[in-house]
Design an enzyme around this catalytic site. Structure first.
Site, short mmCIF file in Angstrom:
data_model
loop_
_atom_site.label_atom_id
_atom_site.label_comp_id
_atom_site.label_asym_id
_atom_site.label_seq_id
_atom_site.Cartn_x
_atom_site.Cartn_y
_atom_site.Cartn_z
CE LYS A 1 3.32 -6.04 3.74
NZ LYS A 1 2.96 -4.94 4.70
CD GLU B 1 1.08 -1.85 7.92
OE1 GLU B 1 1.52 -1.50 6.82
OE2 GLU B 1 0.79 -1.02 8.84
CG ASP C 1 0.65 -4.09 2.13
OD1 ASP C 1 0.92 -5.04 2.89
OD2 ASP C 1 1.44 -3.15 1.90
CG ASP D 1 -0.31 -0.08 2.53
OD1 ASP D 1 0.92 -0.19 2.58
OD2 ASP D 1 -1.03 -0.05 3.55
CB SER D 2 4.56 1.69 0.04
OG SER D 2 4.82 0.54 -0.75
CD GLU E 1 8.56 -0.64 7.28
OE1 GLU E 1 8.78 0.49 6.79
OE2 GLU E 1 7.52 -1.29 7.04
#
EC number: 2.1.2.11
Length: 278
Positions: free
Chosen positions: A112, A114, A82, A43-44, A181
């Site tokens: 993915k 978080e 993501d 999603d970056s 990260e």
């Protein structure tokens, strides 16, 4: 195409896993040609290719759109996508709807998510439904406001122990891999040793089971500054600007296009067109 089983075997044999972000067809195609083990549609993309200030505005539709393009460019590479902000911090039923859409409509092989806490039950829920899940701990960009900015996580013993506990919970819930990260390399090594699933580091040192970088950071494309953990292997940005600048100059001075770049008519057709006058 490598699978979950292959990644587990790579960890067992000590072979580092390579992961790279890709957001579109050409970048995915090049990543596959370079034999990257795994592609992350992060999603970056919100910040890197859509120009947002954070990942928060990215939607499920955005992730589906970009993953479909990546899938077309990398048909033989394992693709992780993501789940964007607030797409899995809802009821488990709504989470499943979002997850199903991404997997079915985009062709992603895994999703993915978080964080830990309530996300642990989400990992378990999706796993039980047959959707492979990659966990993500440490600096979690979707929660950067809560974390107080883009800072290294787990720097003191107490928070480090919490990350170790969370990592184990992610594995127990069924995660097939764990992205770490911006954590101290000593902590990343310790977590990697205590898990059977692969750890993929980004700003987590060398003693993890694999590495991931953002495509645009790695080749210096459209970025002004990069984090400390990024190594830029080449700079296409300078060449792109040089090429575009030369194009602008040649158009302004009428050097482009040349005759070899143009199409012509036969002389007799020109005579008809101009009424016999040229």
């Amino acid at each position: 195409m490598k699978t979950k089983t292959d990644f587990l075997k790579m960890k067992e044999q000590g072979e580092p896993i390579t992961m790279l972000t890709a957001y579109d067809y050409p970048s995915a195609k090049l990543a596959e040609e370079a034999e990257v083990d795994m592609i992350l549609v992060g999603d970056s993309l919100g910040m890197v290719v859509l120009g947002y200030d954070s990942t928060v505005p990215v939607t499920v539709e955005d992730m589906i759109h970009h993953t479909k393009a990546v899938r077309r460019g990398a048909k033989e590479t394992f693709i992780v996508t993501d789940m964007p902000f607030m797409s899995y911090h809802v009821s488990l039923q709504e989470t499943m709807v979002n997850a199903r859409r991404i997997v079915q409509e985009s062709g992603a092989h895994a999703l993915k998510v978080e964080g830990a806490g309530e996300v642990i039950s989400t990992i378990q829920y999706l796993t039980n439904a047959g959707i492979p899940v990659v966990a993500h701990l440490g600096l979690t960009p979707q929660s950067v406001g809560v974390l107080g900015g883009y800072k290294v996580q787990g720097k003191d013993a107490e928070s480090a122990k919490k990350l170790i506990e969370d990592a184990k919970k992610c594995e127990e819930a069924g995660a097939i891999a764990l992205v770490l990260e911006c954590v101290p390399m000593q902590l990343a090594e310790l977590i990697s040793e205590q898990l059977t699933i692969p750890t993929i580091g980004i700003g987590a040192g060398q003693k993890v089971d694999g590495q991931v970088l953002v495509y645009h950071d790695l080749i210096s494309y459209g970025v002004n500054r990069v984090p400390k953990f990024v190594k830029q292997y080449t700079s296409v940005q300078e060449e792109i600007v040089r090429g575009i600048s030369q194009y602008v100059t040649e158009v302004k001075t009428r050097q482009f296009p040349e005759e070899k770049h143009s199409f012509t008519m036969k002389e007799e057709e020109c005579l008809v067109l101009y009424g016999g006058k040229q």
